[in-house]
Write a protein that holds these residues in place. Structure first.
Motif, PDB file in Angstrom:
ATOM      1  N   TYR A 233       0.816  -1.216   0.000  1.00  0.00           N
ATOM      2  CA  TYR A 233       0.000   0.000   0.000  1.00  0.00           C
ATOM      3  C   TYR A 233       0.841   1.254   0.000  1.00  0.00           C
ATOM      4  O   TYR A 233       0.661   2.132  -0.828  1.00  0.00           O
ATOM      5  CB  TYR A 233      -0.952   0.010   1.200  1.00  0.00           C
ATOM      6  CG  TYR A 233      -2.050  -1.009   1.081  1.00  0.00           C
ATOM      7  CD1 TYR A 233      -2.987  -0.923   0.062  1.00  0.00           C
ATOM      8  CD2 TYR A 233      -2.134  -2.078   1.950  1.00  0.00           C
ATOM      9  CE1 TYR A 233      -3.974  -1.871  -0.080  1.00  0.00           C
ATOM     10  CE2 TYR A 233      -3.117  -3.028   1.824  1.00  0.00           C
ATOM     11  CZ  TYR A 233      -4.038  -2.915   0.807  1.00  0.00           C
ATOM     12  OH  TYR A 233      -4.999  -3.864   0.676  1.00  0.00           O
ATOM     13  N   TRP A 234       1.752   1.361   0.956  1.00  0.00           N
ATOM     14  CA  TRP A 234       2.581   2.569   1.047  1.00  0.00           C
ATOM     15  C   TRP A 234       3.565   2.659  -0.108  1.00  0.00           C
ATOM     16  O   TRP A 234       3.766   3.734  -0.684  1.00  0.00           O
ATOM     17  CB  TRP A 234       3.354   2.582   2.368  1.00  0.00           C
ATOM     18  CG  TRP A 234       2.469   2.767   3.549  1.00  0.00           C
ATOM     19  CD1 TRP A 234       2.060   1.791   4.422  1.00  0.00           C
ATOM     20  CD2 TRP A 234       1.845   3.960   3.989  1.00  0.00           C
ATOM     21  NE1 TRP A 234       1.237   2.319   5.364  1.00  0.00           N
ATOM     22  CE2 TRP A 234       1.078   3.654   5.139  1.00  0.00           C
ATOM     23  CE3 TRP A 234       1.853   5.274   3.520  1.00  0.00           C
ATOM     24  CZ2 TRP A 234       0.343   4.605   5.818  1.00  0.00           C
ATOM     25  CZ3 TRP A 234       1.120   6.222   4.214  1.00  0.00           C
ATOM     26  CH2 TRP A 234       0.376   5.888   5.338  1.00  0.00           C
TER      27      TRP A 234
ATOM     28  N   HIS B 198     -14.369   0.347  -7.467  1.00  0.00           N
ATOM     29  CA  HIS B 198     -13.562   1.059  -6.478  1.00  0.00           C
ATOM     30  C   HIS B 198     -14.021   2.505  -6.302  1.00  0.00           C
ATOM     31  O   HIS B 198     -14.655   3.073  -7.192  1.00  0.00           O
ATOM     32  CB  HIS B 198     -12.097   1.063  -6.902  1.00  0.00           C
ATOM     33  CG  HIS B 198     -11.871   1.967  -8.081  1.00  0.00           C
ATOM     34  ND1 HIS B 198     -12.188   1.596  -9.363  1.00  0.00           N
ATOM     35  CD2 HIS B 198     -11.394   3.229  -8.151  1.00  0.00           C
ATOM     36  CE1 HIS B 198     -11.900   2.593 -10.190  1.00  0.00           C
ATOM     37  NE2 HIS B 198     -11.415   3.584  -9.481  1.00  0.00           N
ATOM     38  N   THR B 199     -13.684   3.058  -5.161  1.00  0.00           N
ATOM     39  CA  THR B 199     -13.823   4.482  -4.882  1.00  0.00           C
ATOM     40  C   THR B 199     -12.574   4.894  -4.120  1.00  0.00           C
ATOM     41  O   THR B 199     -12.200   4.246  -3.142  1.00  0.00           O
ATOM     42  CB  THR B 199     -15.069   4.768  -4.008  1.00  0.00           C
ATOM     43  OG1 THR B 199     -16.216   4.279  -4.680  1.00  0.00           O
ATOM     44  CG2 THR B 199     -15.225   6.259  -3.752  1.00  0.00           C
ATOM     45  N   TRP B 200     -11.912   5.940  -4.583  1.00  0.00           N
ATOM     46  CA  TRP B 200     -10.697   6.435  -3.937  1.00  0.00           C
ATOM     47  C   TRP B 200     -11.036   7.696  -3.157  1.00  0.00           C
ATOM     48  O   TRP B 200     -11.602   8.636  -3.707  1.00  0.00           O
ATOM     49  CB  TRP B 200      -9.623   6.733  -4.977  1.00  0.00           C
ATOM     50  CG  TRP B 200      -8.390   7.370  -4.407  1.00  0.00           C
ATOM     51  CD1 TRP B 200      -8.051   8.685  -4.458  1.00  0.00           C
ATOM     52  CD2 TRP B 200      -7.346   6.720  -3.677  1.00  0.00           C
ATOM     53  NE1 TRP B 200      -6.859   8.890  -3.806  1.00  0.00           N
ATOM     54  CE2 TRP B 200      -6.404   7.699  -3.324  1.00  0.00           C
ATOM     55  CE3 TRP B 200      -7.131   5.404  -3.289  1.00  0.00           C
ATOM     56  CZ2 TRP B 200      -5.258   7.406  -2.603  1.00  0.00           C
ATOM     57  CZ3 TRP B 200      -5.985   5.117  -2.567  1.00  0.00           C
ATOM     58  CH2 TRP B 200      -5.062   6.106  -2.239  1.00  0.00           C
TER      59      TRP B 200
ATOM     60  N   ARG C  20      -6.966   8.845   2.089  1.00  0.00           N
ATOM     61  CA  ARG C  20      -6.053   7.938   1.374  1.00  0.00           C
ATOM     62  C   ARG C  20      -6.505   6.485   1.512  1.00  0.00           C
ATOM     63  O   ARG C  20      -5.696   5.579   1.617  1.00  0.00           O
ATOM     64  CB  ARG C  20      -4.612   8.122   1.851  1.00  0.00           C
ATOM     65  CG  ARG C  20      -4.080   9.490   1.534  1.00  0.00           C
ATOM     66  CD  ARG C  20      -2.645   9.628   1.906  1.00  0.00           C
ATOM     67  NE  ARG C  20      -2.495   9.510   3.347  1.00  0.00           N
ATOM     68  CZ  ARG C  20      -1.348   9.510   3.980  1.00  0.00           C
ATOM     69  NH1 ARG C  20      -0.238   9.615   3.308  1.00  0.00           N
ATOM     70  NH2 ARG C  20      -1.293   9.390   5.290  1.00  0.00           N
ATOM     71  N   ASN C  21      -7.819   6.305   1.507  1.00  0.00           N
ATOM     72  CA  ASN C  21      -8.390   4.967   1.544  1.00  0.00           C
ATOM     73  C   ASN C  21      -8.945   4.599   0.178  1.00  0.00           C
ATOM     74  O   ASN C  21      -9.480   5.450  -0.537  1.00  0.00           O
ATOM     75  CB  ASN C  21      -9.528   4.878   2.566  1.00  0.00           C
ATOM     76  CG  ASN C  21      -9.026   4.784   3.981  1.00  0.00           C
ATOM     77  OD1 ASN C  21      -7.999   4.160   4.235  1.00  0.00           O
ATOM     78  ND2 ASN C  21      -9.733   5.391   4.896  1.00  0.00           N
TER      79      ASN C  21
ATOM     80  N   PRO D 181      -4.266   3.406   4.765  1.00  0.00           N
ATOM     81  CA  PRO D 181      -3.686   3.707   6.071  1.00  0.00           C
ATOM     82  C   PRO D 181      -4.723   3.993   7.142  1.00  0.00           C
ATOM     83  O   PRO D 181      -4.432   3.938   8.319  1.00  0.00           O
ATOM     84  CB  PRO D 181      -2.842   4.959   5.807  1.00  0.00           C
ATOM     85  CG  PRO D 181      -3.540   5.626   4.675  1.00  0.00           C
ATOM     86  CD  PRO D 181      -4.059   4.488   3.822  1.00  0.00           C
ATOM     87  N   GLY D 182      -5.951   4.281   6.731  1.00  0.00           N
ATOM     88  CA  GLY D 182      -7.010   4.510   7.701  1.00  0.00           C
ATOM     89  C   GLY D 182      -7.487   3.215   8.289  1.00  0.00           C
ATOM     90  O   GLY D 182      -6.841   2.177   8.166  1.00  0.00           O
TER      91      GLY D 182
END
Length: 121
Positions: free
Chosen positions: A52-53, A87-89, A94-95, A117-118
């Motif tokens: 992810y990061w 998807h939804t960004w 930042r999810n 990260p949430g």
């Protein structure tokens, strides 16, 4: 397929008779668990996990993110294919919210996850 049951908080269920789930529920939970594992997080195999990061958040390339997520789901035992991936960004948190239609050896199921990260749900 048999898998350790998790409760709504992601904690292992330890009650007799309810400690394990099987079949389609086990595959669904295995997919969710695999999506929640960050790369470098598991000490027995630091290369296992989702970057992810390193790739998804750092690059903000949604097509690459969806490719990584689809590959991760399809790499789960008893998953035959991902039939649909929506998807939804959320740029502020930042999810990445994903919903997938997944075909498994036990049948079709829907997987909905909040990734990033949430808070993972």
């Amino acid at each position: 397929m048999k898998y350790r049951a998790l409760d709504e908080n992601g904690d292992m269920v330890l009650r007799n008779g309810q400690a394990y789930i099987s079949d389609i529920d086990a595959v669904r939970q295995a997919c969710a668990t695999r999506l929640r594992l960050l790369i470098y997080e598991w000490w027995e195999d630091i290369k296992d996990g989702v970057p992810y990061w390193q790739q998804i958040i750092a690059n903000r390339d949604i097509d690459d993110a969806l490719r990584i997520i689809k590959k991760r789901i399809e790499g789960t035992d008893n998953v035959l294919s991902v039939l649909d991936l929506e998807h939804t960004w959320d740029n502020d948190s930042r999810n990445l919210y994903v919903r997938a239609a997944v075909q498994s050896t036990y049948g079709l199921f829907e997987l909905s996850e909040t990734l990033g990260p949430g808070e993972v749900s």
